[in-house]
Each structure stands twice: as structure tokens, then as C-alpha cells.
Design a protein around this motif. Structure first.
Motif, mmCIF file in Angstrom:
data_model
loop_
_atom_site.group_PDB
_atom_site.id
_atom_site.type_symbol
_atom_site.label_atom_id
_atom_site.label_comp_id
_atom_site.label_asym_id
_atom_site.label_seq_id
_atom_site.Cartn_x
_atom_site.Cartn_y
_atom_site.Cartn_z
ATOM 1 N N SER A 1 -9.925 -29.987 -80.090
ATOM 2 C CA SER A 1 -10.785 -31.707 -79.278
ATOM 3 C C SER A 1 -11.073 -31.852 -77.906
ATOM 4 N N HIS A 2 -12.288 -32.436 -77.941
ATOM 5 C CA HIS A 2 -12.625 -33.837 -75.806
ATOM 6 C C HIS A 2 -11.402 -33.722 -75.449
ATOM 7 N N ASP A 3 -10.133 -34.169 -76.018
ATOM 8 C CA ASP A 3 -9.016 -34.668 -75.184
ATOM 9 C C ASP A 3 -8.510 -33.486 -74.678
ATOM 10 N N ILE A 4 -8.276 -32.000 -75.312
ATOM 11 C CA ILE A 4 -7.657 -31.318 -75.323
ATOM 12 C C ILE A 4 -8.165 -30.084 -74.313
ATOM 13 N N VAL A 5 -9.731 -30.172 -74.487
ATOM 14 C CA VAL A 5 -10.790 -29.472 -73.221
ATOM 15 C C VAL A 5 -10.238 -29.984 -72.175
ATOM 16 N N GLU A 6 -10.084 -31.541 -71.415
ATOM 17 C CA GLU A 6 -10.138 -31.590 -70.224
ATOM 18 C C GLU A 6 -8.777 -31.411 -69.586
ATOM 19 N N VAL A 7 -8.390 -31.221 -70.025
ATOM 20 C CA VAL A 7 -6.845 -30.929 -69.252
ATOM 21 C C VAL A 7 -6.854 -29.292 -69.093
ATOM 22 N N ALA A 8 -7.766 -28.519 -70.023
ATOM 23 C CA ALA A 8 -7.746 -27.422 -69.014
ATOM 24 C C ALA A 8 -8.381 -26.605 -68.707
ATOM 25 N N ASP A 9 -7.680 -25.119 -68.054
ATOM 26 C CA ASP A 9 -7.720 -24.877 -66.950
ATOM 27 C C ASP A 9 -9.621 -24.047 -67.668
ATOM 28 N N PHE A 10 -9.276 -23.406 -68.608
ATOM 29 C CA PHE A 10 -10.580 -22.220 -68.787
ATOM 30 C C PHE A 10 -10.655 -23.464 -70.783
ATOM 31 N N ALA A 11 -12.309 -23.007 -71.383
ATOM 32 C CA ALA A 11 -12.368 -23.984 -72.440
ATOM 33 C C ALA A 11 -14.052 -23.028 -72.639
ATOM 34 N N GLY A 12 -13.734 -22.560 -73.956
ATOM 35 C CA GLY A 12 -15.006 -21.440 -73.936
ATOM 36 C C GLY A 12 -14.573 -19.781 -74.986
ATOM 37 N N ASP A 13 -15.235 -18.904 -75.086
ATOM 38 C CA ASP A 13 -14.962 -18.190 -76.548
ATOM 39 C C ASP A 13 -13.238 -17.212 -76.333
ATOM 40 N N SER A 14 -12.865 -16.864 -77.318
ATOM 41 C CA SER A 14 -11.655 -16.380 -77.304
ATOM 42 C C SER A 14 -11.772 -15.048 -76.737
ATOM 43 N N PHE A 15 -12.426 -14.261 -76.184
ATOM 44 C CA PHE A 15 -11.992 -12.908 -75.508
ATOM 45 C C PHE A 15 -12.110 -13.404 -73.891
ATOM 46 N N ALA A 16 -13.107 -14.348 -73.949
ATOM 47 C CA ALA A 16 -12.922 -14.580 -72.579
ATOM 48 C C ALA A 16 -12.134 -15.638 -72.607
ATOM 49 N N LEU A 17 -11.899 -16.478 -72.889
ATOM 50 C CA LEU A 17 -10.226 -17.082 -72.233
ATOM 51 C C LEU A 17 -9.457 -15.318 -71.740
#
Ligand code: 13P
Ligand code: SF4
Length: 304
Positions: A28-44
């Protein structure tokens, strides 16, 4: 606590404890906002391996946290919610895969990255939704087994007719809900919109799409496009993220039912609980599993 207060506390604890937060794009957007990185699983997983933090919190599903652990075996890796599995990743039995490989003369087994560590141990090459075409095309072998997603396998085999791909009947229970009838309705209701879909969708959906790609590819395509309206055929969080990011464009979910209930298990309070040491689950993989499961990933990197 309000959302903002929780986010501030997460950011404070993350810094104090040296934790890198990863959020798959389906969070969800509120989690993406506090993440260092968001994206595809392998890239993460690759990003997590490169950061100095020694603890990584993966907000997503179990196979994603396992991949983070495989690429960063000395780091502490926490999955945001212990029940967040991926039904597709857990569909195949490693013994049956080995039997199938033996019965086909030992041809290579290509595994979608959405597989458990135990399954990767008996596979030869991994692919992601964004690299599948490139990697399979670069493989010297003409014949191969692809698992677990029959829709991604069908998509790849149609693009690469020179390859003989043996399918297995697995797939994503979320993307499989999207139908040709919904595409027809979306085209009728939004005649000017482009249809962007994930390759985990059924062939009758992908073959009508204007663009087929991974979650990150769908997002970058929509951001860069001069078009103003898009129908999104993947987990519904992507249409929400894009609507936040591109307020001048319109995004419609292809179906209201394209919700991954495993991805939706993690909420902002779970992220906070993990940082307080009161939630989540530490991913533990033994050395032998890591060594065997990382081999198909390394092969993908060599080929790609
Ligand atoms: P991506 O690799 O495209 O992020 O896909 C992950 C996933 O779970 C798709 O359903
Ligand atoms: Fe697994 Fe499908 Fe959910 Fe992705 S959307 S995590 S493949 S069940």
C-alpha cells in the motif's frame, strides 16, 4: 496513532536500528512512502545486498524475503507478515520437478523468481517477469521446462517460437482472475486508454494488451507515456500508486478483483511492529540451501 505518526516512528526506528525497508510495488501507498526502495522483487534483493544496513525488512511475500536472504546471507532478513506467502511460489513439489526433468532427458529447468528457495535448489536458471524473454532467448538450449507459471511460459513461448518449452500447470491465483470479457468491457468504457498488463495474466488478456511487462515496467511505461488514460491489468495497488504519482493521467483497474490477499496482509502497523521487534518473521535458510538456491540466480545474471 495516526498514519503520519506511525510513519514518523517507523522512519525514526529504521534510522536508529540501521534497517533497510523494502516494499514490493503491490504494497500500500503508506508503506511505499516509508520504504528505502520500492519495485520488482529481484531488483529489491539486489538493492538490499548493496546497502550498508545489516537488517532488511521485506514488505511483500515470503519468496521475496528468501531471495533477499540468498543475496545477503549475512544480513538479518525479516518478512513483514509471517502468513504472507505466494500461492504460486509454493505450488510445485521439488521431487516432482526432478522426476519431470529426468523423464525429459535432463533438459534445463527454468524457474520464475516467484518460487521457494527449496524449489530453486532443483532448478537451473531463474528469470524475472522483466528478464524472462531475454534470458530464455540467451540460453543455448532449445528445449526447456518452465515453472511454475503457465501464463508467463505461454507468453514467452509465443515470443520465442524457436524454443520448445514444456509447461507445468501452475500460476498466480490473482492475475488468473482477469478475463477477456473484462478487457472487452474496459475497451468499450475507456476507448482512448492503453491496456498495460502483467505477463502472469491469461494469454487471452496479454494478447490484447498494448504493453506487457513487470510491475516496475508497467509503472515506468505509464509515467513516460504521452497517453492520458490507462487500464491496468495487474494487482490493483499499481493503479493506485500511478494515480498518486501522475495526477494529470487517469488509471482504471481492469478488474476490481485483482487483489493479492497475501500482499495485502501487511499493513503499516505491522511494519512498525517489525521495527519494534514485535512482529514479522526472521528468514532462516541453511547454508546448503542458500548455496544451491542461488545457483540459478547466478546463471540468470551470467546470461543477462
Ligand atoms: P514483479 O516481478 O513483476 O514485481 O512481480 C511480482 C509478482 O508477485 C507478480 O505477481
Ligand atoms: Fe504471488 Fe500472484 Fe500475489 Fe504475486 S500477485 S505475490 S504471484 S499470488
Amino acid at each position: 496513532m495516526t498514519t503520519r505518526e506511525m510513519q514518523d516512528e517507523i522512519l525514526r526506528l529504521k534510522k536508529e536500528k540501521g534497517v533497510c525497508i523494502l516494499a514490493h510495488s503491490y504494497q500500500s501507498h503508506d508503506i511505499v512512502e516509508v520504504a528505502d526502495f520500492a519495485g520488482d522483487s529481484f531488483a529489491l534483493s539486489q538493492k538490499a545486498a548493496a546497502v550498508p544496513e545489516q537488517t532488511v525488512l521485506m514488505c511483500g511475500v515470503r519468496f521475496m524475503a528468501e531471495t533477499v536472504k540468498m543475496l545477503s546471507p549475512h544480513k538479518k532478513v525479516i518478512l513483514s507478515h509471517p502468513d504472507a506467502g505466494c500461492p504460486m511460489a509454493e505450488q510445485m513439489d521439488p521431487d516432482l520437478v526432478q522426476q519431470m526433468k529426468a523423464s525429459l532427458g535432463g533438459i534445463p529447468v527454468v524457474a520464475y523468481i516467484n518460487t521457494t528457495a527449496a524449489l530453486k535448489c532443483v532448478c537451473d536458471v531463474c528469470v524475472t517477469s522483466s528478464s524472462a524473454l531475454r534470458i530464455i532467448s540467451a540460453m543455448p538450449e532449445k528445449e526447456l521446462i518452465f515453472l511454475p507459471d503457465i501464463n508467463l511460459a505461454t507468453y514467452v513461448s509465443r515470443q520465442l517460437p524457436e524454443k520448445k518449452i514444456h509447461f507445468v500447470h501452475g500460476g498466480c491465483p490473482t492475475h488468473v482472475r482477469l478475463t477477456a470479457a473484462e478487457v472487452e468491457r474496459a475497451r468499450r468504457e475507456h476507448p482512448n486508454a492503453l491496456l498495460l498488463v502483467h505477463p502472469e495474466c491469461r494469454p487471452e488478456v496479454t494478447e490484447q494488451a498494448d504493453m506487457v511487462g513487470s510491475t516496475a515496467e508497467i509503472m515506468s511505461y505509464a509515467r513516460a507515456s504521452s497517453a492520458k488514460e490507462f487500464v491496468i491489468g495487474t494487482e490493483n495497488s499499481i493503479a493506485n500508486h500511478l494515480a498518486y504519482e501522475c495526477p494529470d493521467k487517469k488509471f482504471y483497474a481492469l478488474s476490481k478483483d485483482c487483489v493479492c490477499h497475501n500482499m495485502a496482509l501487511t499493513h503499516l502497523p505491522d511494519v512498525l511492529a517489525c521495527l519494534r521487534g514485535e512482529g514479522g518473521e526472521e528468514i532462516v535458510l541453511d547454508e546448503d540451501t542458500i548455496a544451491r538456491a542461488v545457483r540459478p540466480i547466478n546463471r540468470m545474471l551470467e546470461l543477462g
